[in-house]
Write a protein that holds these residues in place. Structure first.
Motif, PDB file in Angstrom:
ATOM      1  N   PRO A 353       0.807  -1.231   0.000  1.00  0.00           N
ATOM      2  CA  PRO A 353       0.000   0.000   0.000  1.00  0.00           C
ATOM      3  C   PRO A 353       0.833   1.270   0.000  1.00  0.00           C
ATOM      4  N   ASP A 354       1.971   1.233   0.674  1.00  0.00           N
ATOM      5  CA  ASP A 354       2.800   2.435   0.750  1.00  0.00           C
ATOM      6  C   ASP A 354       3.486   2.754  -0.569  1.00  0.00           C
ATOM      7  N   ASP A 355       3.434   1.817  -1.532  1.00  0.00           N
ATOM      8  CA  ASP A 355       4.107   2.030  -2.813  1.00  0.00           C
ATOM      9  C   ASP A 355       3.361   3.023  -3.697  1.00  0.00           C
ATOM     10  N   LEU A 362      -8.722   1.610  -1.301  1.00  0.00           N
ATOM     11  CA  LEU A 362      -9.263   0.815  -2.399  1.00  0.00           C
ATOM     12  C   LEU A 362      -8.832  -0.638  -2.335  1.00  0.00           C
ATOM     13  N   ILE A 363      -7.647  -0.896  -1.794  1.00  0.00           N
ATOM     14  CA  ILE A 363      -7.122  -2.265  -1.801  1.00  0.00           C
ATOM     15  C   ILE A 363      -7.006  -2.852  -0.394  1.00  0.00           C
ATOM     16  N   ASP A 364      -7.705  -2.227   0.572  1.00  0.00           N
ATOM     17  CA  ASP A 364      -7.620  -2.720   1.951  1.00  0.00           C
ATOM     18  C   ASP A 364      -8.139  -4.153   2.065  1.00  0.00           C
ATOM     19  N   ILE A 368      -2.710  -9.311  -1.164  1.00  0.00           N
ATOM     20  CA  ILE A 368      -1.487  -8.687  -1.682  1.00  0.00           C
ATOM     21  C   ILE A 368      -1.201  -9.129  -3.110  1.00  0.00           C
ATOM     22  N   ALA A 369      -1.441 -10.392  -3.410  1.00  0.00           N
ATOM     23  CA  ALA A 369      -1.134 -10.937  -4.739  1.00  0.00           C
ATOM     24  C   ALA A 369      -1.994 -10.302  -5.828  1.00  0.00           C
ATOM     25  N   SER A 370      -3.169  -9.757  -5.458  1.00  0.00           N
ATOM     26  CA  SER A 370      -4.097  -9.216  -6.462  1.00  0.00           C
ATOM     27  C   SER A 370      -4.037  -7.696  -6.581  1.00  0.00           C
ATOM     28  N   ARG A 371      -3.244  -7.051  -5.745  1.00  0.00           N
ATOM     29  CA  ARG A 371      -3.269  -5.594  -5.703  1.00  0.00           C
ATOM     30  C   ARG A 371      -2.830  -4.944  -7.013  1.00  0.00           C
ATOM     31  N   VAL A 372      -1.805  -5.493  -7.646  1.00  0.00           N
ATOM     32  CA  VAL A 372      -1.323  -4.910  -8.899  1.00  0.00           C
ATOM     33  C   VAL A 372      -2.414  -4.982  -9.959  1.00  0.00           C
ATOM     34  N   ARG A 373      -3.098  -6.128 -10.025  1.00  0.00           N
ATOM     35  CA  ARG A 373      -4.169  -6.280 -11.022  1.00  0.00           C
ATOM     36  C   ARG A 373      -5.307  -5.309 -10.754  1.00  0.00           C
ATOM     37  N   VAL A 374      -5.666  -5.152  -9.495  1.00  0.00           N
ATOM     38  CA  VAL A 374      -6.777  -4.270  -9.138  1.00  0.00           C
ATOM     39  C   VAL A 374      -6.463  -2.819  -9.487  1.00  0.00           C
ATOM     40  N   LEU A 375      -5.309  -2.339  -9.053  1.00  0.00           N
ATOM     41  CA  LEU A 375      -4.965  -0.934  -9.295  1.00  0.00           C
ATOM     42  C   LEU A 375      -4.751  -0.657 -10.783  1.00  0.00           C
ATOM     43  N   THR A 376      -4.101  -1.593 -11.472  1.00  0.00           N
ATOM     44  CA  THR A 376      -3.911  -1.409 -12.909  1.00  0.00           C
ATOM     45  C   THR A 376      -5.252  -1.431 -13.620  1.00  0.00           C
ATOM     46  N   GLY A 377      -6.147  -2.302 -13.172  1.00  0.00           N
ATOM     47  CA  GLY A 377      -7.482  -2.371 -13.757  1.00  0.00           C
ATOM     48  C   GLY A 377      -8.240  -1.065 -13.590  1.00  0.00           C
TER      49      GLY A 377
END
Length: 495
Positions: A353-355, A362-364, A368-377
């Motif tokens: 999250p700090d990245d 939004l990703i709370d 962790i494994a899905s965060r990149v997909r969610v934010l990129t989506g």
């Protein structure tokens, strides 16, 4: 001492007409005979230039020595109707003068065999101090008409009576052959009459890869001409010229000329008050980024990227559409968001999250494994099919490891490889057209399940449910509703 290589082009000695062009000119001559008109008919400007360069041109400007264009156009239409060819012509209307489209005189126009034909009389012009619109126009000789034009290569005539090219400036053909951009009259006087000619000179120079005349460059860069550009030329017309430059295949060279002639801040003017202050050489940095982007685009072999500038410059300085300005702001915001995602997308590492500094809970609830997909989506749903442009901008801004031995080409290839890696990761995540994915549950569904009224809380749950959907792309509507109930239950207990 080095000697500049002279630019020599293959220029035809004689214009070769197409069958349609020959038929059009034959009908114009027949119209003269039919009405017993003692008028000389010439083709002026760009068509003559392009035909001599063996290029196609579908716009023909007809210049008449003793007759108004509207009057002659009506005669031509009348003659065509009389011989049963009136159906071949669409329109014989009058275009009112429109200086913003370089139409200083009323012009008759018609569409004939898919060619755009404009009719106007030869003219001489006089200008007043604060306007690029001629204050006085009168019938002129071919020489007067040629000398009032912007450039010698645009001042040539084709006489349809004699089937010959006429060069009344005595240098139009030689400048065309040597690839030189020169004004018919002294350049400063030409530019002060109509300062837009400065930008037209640049545009034609880069379009044909011609050399700007040294005297022309001195005149273009002088304070009097820059002041006249600001006072006489509308922002809309400047924007149109810039758009034509950027749309061509020499956008970087055009912007370099604008910088070299110290016209950058006259063209891309800033608001009266702005922060932070512009650093010295900022315009060169803009051109350098454009150059890198242009080279990177070609290296990537992508079809089309158009990266405009900023909101004020587009809406106020260049008077382009408001949608263009919104698109620019969206691109810039998206490119900065991409910057925080590039390391993870390029290395397949998990995102913390700090990245990122643009996530607000939004990703709370996302693994962790899905965060990149969610934010990129979410990012791609925001920018839609312009995501590759936003990625390109972020790649230009992203720091890459460079050592002292690497040249510009090596750095460019590193950026290309990074772009390709991130693009490939996004495609592998199945996000290429994610903006077309419909939410599993609607705001109405959320209100029914959670017994809520429409408001900020419903919007928050819509975002959270889309985050869950992006993290679980193969789940069903029923499963999403179950998740919604369970998550809300946990939230209520915590409260």
């Amino acid at each position: 001492m080095s000697v500049a290589t002279q630019h020599v082009l293959q220029v035809r000695d004689k214009i070769k007409l197409s069958d349609i062009e020959r038929r059009i000119f034959d009908r114009l001559l027949a119209s003269l005979r039919h009405f017993n008109l003692q008028t000389q008919v010439r083709v002026a400007g760009g068509w003559v230039r392009d035909k001599l360069l063996a290029k196609d041109c579908y716009d023909i400007d007809i210049a008449l020595d003793n007759m108004m264009g509207t009057e002659f156009a009506h005669k031509v239409k009348e003659y065509l109707v009389s011989i049963g060819e009136g159906k071949d012509v669409r329109g014989d209307g009058k275009i009112k003068s429109n200086p913003d489209r370089s139409k200083h005189l009323e012009t008759a126009t018609m569409r004939w065999f898919d060619m755009q034909i404009d009719f106007v009389n030869l003219r001489s012009e006089e200008y007043i101090e604060n306007s690029r619109i001629p204050s006085k126009q009168s019938f002129g000789t071919p020489e007067e008409d040629a000398c009032r034009r912007d450039l010698t290569i645009n001042s040539l005539f084709y006489n349809i009576h004699t089937d010959s090219v006429e060069d009344y400036t005595k240098r139009g053909i030689s400048d065309l052959k040597s690839g030189r951009i020169v004004t018919p009259l002294p350049p400063k006087a030409t530019f002060l009459d109509d300062p837009l000619r400065v930008l037209r000179a640049i545009r034609f120079g880069v379009r044909f890869e011609f050399t700007l005349d040294e005297d022309l460059k001195v005149a273009a860069a002088c304070d009097d001409v820059k002041d006249a550009l600001a006072a006489k030329v509308s922002k809309e017309r400047i924007g149109k010229e810039v758009d034509l430059m950027i749309s061509g295949n020499q956008a970087v060279k055009a912007m370099t000329h604008i910088c070299d002639l110290t016209l950058f801040w006259n063209v891309f003017s800033l608001p009266p008050v702005f922060k932070p202050a512009i650093s010295d050489g900022c315009e060169r940095l803009c051109v350098a980024y454009l150059d890198t982007a242009w080279n990177l685009i070609h290296l990537l072999k992508e079809s089309t990227f158009k990266v405009p500038v900023v909101n004020y410059i587009i809406v106020d300085s260049l008077k382009q559409k408001g949608e263009d300005a919104k698109m620019v702001l969206d691109l810039h915001r998206a490119s900065h968001k991409f910057l925080s995602l590039i390391p993870c997308l390029a290395s397949n590492e998990d995102l913390q999250p700090d990245d990122v500094d643009w996530v607000r809970g939004l990703i709370d609830d996302v693994s962790i494994a899905s965060r990149v997909r969610v934010l990129t989506g979410f990012l791609l749903r925001e920018i839609k099919d312009l995501w590759r442009v936003a990625l390109l901008v972020s790649i230009l801004l992203h720091p890459i490891g460079i050592n002292d031995t690497e040249d510009e080409s090596s750095q460019l290839h590193k950026r290309r490889d990074l772009f390709n890696t991130v693009e490939s990761s996004i495609i592998k995540l199945g996000l290429d057209n994610v903006w077309e994915v419909k939410p599993l549950i609607s705001g109405e569904d959320i209100m029914n399940v959670l017994q809520l009224k429409e408001g900020p809380l419903v919007k928050e749950w819509k975002e959270k449910s889309m985050a869950w959907q992006l993290a679980n792309p193969f789940r069903t509507t029923e499963e999403c509703i179950d998740w919604l109930r369970e998550t809300n239950s946990k939230r209520v207990k915590l409260e």
